[in-house]
Design a protein around this motif. Structure first.
Motif, PDB file in Angstrom:
ATOM      1  N   GLN A   1       3.859  13.059   1.249  1.00  0.00           N
ATOM      2  CA  GLN A   1       3.131  12.109   2.054  1.00  0.00           C
ATOM      3  C   GLN A   1       2.925  10.854   1.216  1.00  0.00           C
ATOM      4  O   GLN A   1       3.046  10.859  -0.024  1.00  0.00           O
ATOM      5  CB  GLN A   1       1.580  12.500   2.138  1.00  0.00           C
ATOM      6  N   VAL A   2       3.137   9.587   1.740  1.00  0.00           N
ATOM      7  CA  VAL A   2       2.867   8.264   0.997  1.00  0.00           C
ATOM      8  C   VAL A   2       1.533   7.679   1.514  1.00  0.00           C
ATOM      9  O   VAL A   2       1.155   7.674   2.548  1.00  0.00           O
ATOM     10  CB  VAL A   2       4.121   7.375   1.352  1.00  0.00           C
ATOM     11  N   GLU A   3       0.839   7.255   0.449  1.00  0.00           N
ATOM     12  CA  GLU A   3      -0.327   6.655   0.872  1.00  0.00           C
ATOM     13  C   GLU A   3      -0.152   4.894   0.640  1.00  0.00           C
ATOM     14  O   GLU A   3       0.505   4.505  -0.258  1.00  0.00           O
ATOM     15  CB  GLU A   3      -1.466   6.882  -0.047  1.00  0.00           C
ATOM     16  N   LEU A   4      -0.552   4.168   1.414  1.00  0.00           N
ATOM     17  CA  LEU A   4      -0.582   2.706   1.342  1.00  0.00           C
ATOM     18  C   LEU A   4      -1.877   2.035   1.359  1.00  0.00           C
ATOM     19  O   LEU A   4      -2.677   2.229   2.124  1.00  0.00           O
ATOM     20  CB  LEU A   4       0.382   2.192   2.421  1.00  0.00           C
ATOM     21  N   ALA A   5      -2.077   1.083   0.371  1.00  0.00           N
ATOM     22  CA  ALA A   5      -3.492   0.459   0.130  1.00  0.00           C
ATOM     23  C   ALA A   5      -3.125  -0.913  -0.047  1.00  0.00           C
ATOM     24  O   ALA A   5      -2.753  -1.712  -0.675  1.00  0.00           O
ATOM     25  CB  ALA A   5      -4.067   1.034  -1.004  1.00  0.00           C
ATOM     26  N   GLU A   6      -3.747  -1.567   1.293  1.00  0.00           N
ATOM     27  CA  GLU A   6      -3.581  -2.990   1.217  1.00  0.00           C
ATOM     28  C   GLU A   6      -4.776  -3.775   0.654  1.00  0.00           C
ATOM     29  O   GLU A   6      -5.831  -3.194   0.644  1.00  0.00           O
ATOM     30  CB  GLU A   6      -3.604  -3.517   2.782  1.00  0.00           C
ATOM     31  N   SER A   7      -4.537  -4.927   0.239  1.00  0.00           N
ATOM     32  CA  SER A   7      -5.686  -5.893  -0.261  1.00  0.00           C
ATOM     33  C   SER A   7      -5.358  -7.168  -0.138  1.00  0.00           C
ATOM     34  O   SER A   7      -4.035  -7.616   0.082  1.00  0.00           O
ATOM     35  CB  SER A   7      -5.891  -5.407  -1.640  1.00  0.00           C
ATOM     36  N   GLY A   8      -6.342  -8.203  -0.097  1.00  0.00           N
ATOM     37  CA  GLY A   8      -6.017  -9.655  -0.088  1.00  0.00           C
ATOM     38  C   GLY A   8      -6.315 -10.135   1.279  1.00  0.00           C
ATOM     39  O   GLY A   8      -6.258 -11.437   1.393  1.00  0.00           O
ATOM     40  N   GLY A   9      -6.707  -9.603   2.000  1.00  0.00           N
ATOM     41  CA  GLY A   9      -7.113 -10.209   3.444  1.00  0.00           C
ATOM     42  C   GLY A   9      -8.573 -11.042   3.305  1.00  0.00           C
ATOM     43  O   GLY A   9      -9.175 -10.810   2.240  1.00  0.00           O
ATOM     44  N   GLY A  10      -8.761 -12.054   4.193  1.00  0.00           N
ATOM     45  CA  GLY A  10     -10.005 -12.552   4.100  1.00  0.00           C
ATOM     46  C   GLY A  10     -10.116 -13.555   5.151  1.00  0.00           C
ATOM     47  O   GLY A  10      -9.109 -13.556   6.134  1.00  0.00           O
ATOM     48  N   LEU A  11     -11.009 -14.357   5.072  1.00  0.00           N
ATOM     49  CA  LEU A  11     -11.277 -15.700   5.779  1.00  0.00           C
ATOM     50  C   LEU A  11     -10.647 -16.901   5.224  1.00  0.00           C
ATOM     51  O   LEU A  11     -11.211 -17.327   4.034  1.00  0.00           O
ATOM     52  CB  LEU A  11     -12.669 -15.756   6.341  1.00  0.00           C
ATOM     53  N   VAL A  12     -10.032 -17.801   5.784  1.00  0.00           N
ATOM     54  CA  VAL A  12      -9.509 -18.830   5.323  1.00  0.00           C
ATOM     55  C   VAL A  12      -9.513 -19.833   6.343  1.00  0.00           C
ATOM     56  O   VAL A  12      -9.205 -19.676   7.473  1.00  0.00           O
ATOM     57  CB  VAL A  12      -8.032 -18.393   4.739  1.00  0.00           C
ATOM     58  N   GLN A  13      -9.330 -21.154   6.230  1.00  0.00           N
ATOM     59  CA  GLN A  13      -9.296 -22.267   6.933  1.00  0.00           C
ATOM     60  C   GLN A  13      -7.808 -22.505   7.198  1.00  0.00           C
ATOM     61  O   GLN A  13      -7.073 -22.379   6.588  1.00  0.00           O
ATOM     62  CB  GLN A  13      -9.931 -23.548   6.475  1.00  0.00           C
ATOM     63  N   ALA A  14      -7.608 -23.093   8.563  1.00  0.00           N
ATOM     64  CA  ALA A  14      -6.224 -23.303   9.100  1.00  0.00           C
ATOM     65  C   ALA A  14      -5.621 -24.438   7.715  1.00  0.00           C
ATOM     66  O   ALA A  14      -6.370 -25.258   7.256  1.00  0.00           O
ATOM     67  CB  ALA A  14      -6.361 -24.234  10.284  1.00  0.00           C
ATOM     68  N   GLY A  15      -4.325 -24.239   7.527  1.00  0.00           N
ATOM     69  CA  GLY A  15      -3.525 -24.697   6.512  1.00  0.00           C
ATOM     70  C   GLY A  15      -3.630 -24.245   5.088  1.00  0.00           C
ATOM     71  O   GLY A  15      -3.034 -24.413   4.277  1.00  0.00           O
ATOM     72  N   GLY A  16      -4.719 -23.305   5.067  1.00  0.00           N
ATOM     73  CA  GLY A  16      -4.830 -22.428   3.744  1.00  0.00           C
ATOM     74  C   GLY A  16      -3.754 -21.198   3.411  1.00  0.00           C
ATOM     75  O   GLY A  16      -2.797 -21.264   4.177  1.00  0.00           O
ATOM     76  N   SER A  17      -3.792 -20.684   2.502  1.00  0.00           N
ATOM     77  CA  SER A  17      -2.975 -19.562   1.935  1.00  0.00           C
ATOM     78  C   SER A  17      -3.779 -18.290   1.624  1.00  0.00           C
ATOM     79  O   SER A  17      -4.942 -18.226   1.217  1.00  0.00           O
ATOM     80  CB  SER A  17      -2.347 -19.949   0.710  1.00  0.00           C
ATOM     81  N   LEU A  18      -2.899 -17.115   1.682  1.00  0.00           N
ATOM     82  CA  LEU A  18      -3.785 -15.974   1.406  1.00  0.00           C
ATOM     83  C   LEU A  18      -2.479 -15.081   0.799  1.00  0.00           C
ATOM     84  O   LEU A  18      -1.089 -15.332   1.377  1.00  0.00           O
ATOM     85  CB  LEU A  18      -4.202 -15.170   2.603  1.00  0.00           C
ATOM     86  N   ARG A  19      -2.784 -14.275   0.081  1.00  0.00           N
ATOM     87  CA  ARG A  19      -1.627 -13.348  -0.622  1.00  0.00           C
ATOM     88  C   ARG A  19      -2.164 -12.015  -0.446  1.00  0.00           C
ATOM     89  O   ARG A  19      -2.993 -11.439  -1.031  1.00  0.00           O
ATOM     90  CB  ARG A  19      -1.391 -13.626  -2.014  1.00  0.00           C
ATOM     91  N   LEU A  20      -1.239 -11.087   0.332  1.00  0.00           N
ATOM     92  CA  LEU A  20      -1.647  -9.654   0.558  1.00  0.00           C
ATOM     93  C   LEU A  20      -0.856  -8.964  -0.182  1.00  0.00           C
ATOM     94  O   LEU A  20       0.288  -9.174  -0.754  1.00  0.00           O
ATOM     95  CB  LEU A  20      -1.340  -9.409   2.137  1.00  0.00           C
TER      96      LEU A  20
END
Length: 123
Positions: A1-20
């Motif tokens: 079994q493989v477990e995957l854990a995401e992080s880094g989402g959120g709220l951002v304004q148009a034109g902005g950046s996020l890193r998942l």
């Protein structure tokens, strides 16, 4: 079994950046491909990007030039840098993985999935 854990989402304004980020644990394959899909309300899950063990990448056309996928094999972690975000990028982003080095763009080709992380881009 493989477990995957995401992080880094959120709220951002148009034109902005996020890193998942997505960290894999549990059983790991000697070679494997990791990828990102997204799903907006009322829509099907769609391919975003994927990267194989040798760091060969593939992107959906609408993400090319804005998103960058990368991986750290020593950490079993994949990253998705998202720049110039648009309101239409709003979705739950899912990390996924499968054995082998072939990159597929359909969700049924992938074996393991994370729980997803919400990305919301305001106009």
């Amino acid at each position: 079994q493989v477990e995957l854990a995401e992080s880094g989402g959120g709220l951002v304004q148009a034109g902005g950046s996020l890193r998942l980020s997505c960290a894999a644990s549990g059983r790991t394959f000697s070679t494997y491909t990791m990828g990102w899909f997204r799903q907006a309300p009322g829509k099907e899950r769609e391919f975003v990007a994927a990267i194989n063990w040798y760091s060969t990448t593939s992107y959906a056309d609408s993400m090319k030039g804005r998103f960058t996928i990368s991986r750290d094999n020593a950490k079993n972690t994949v990253y998705l840098q998202m720049n110039s975000l648009k309101p239409e990028d709003t979705a739950v982003y899912y990390c996924t993985t499968r054995s082998g080095v072939t990159i597929y763009t359909t969700p049924n080709e992938y074996h393991y999935w994370g729980q997803g992380t919400q990305v919301t881009v305001s106009s």
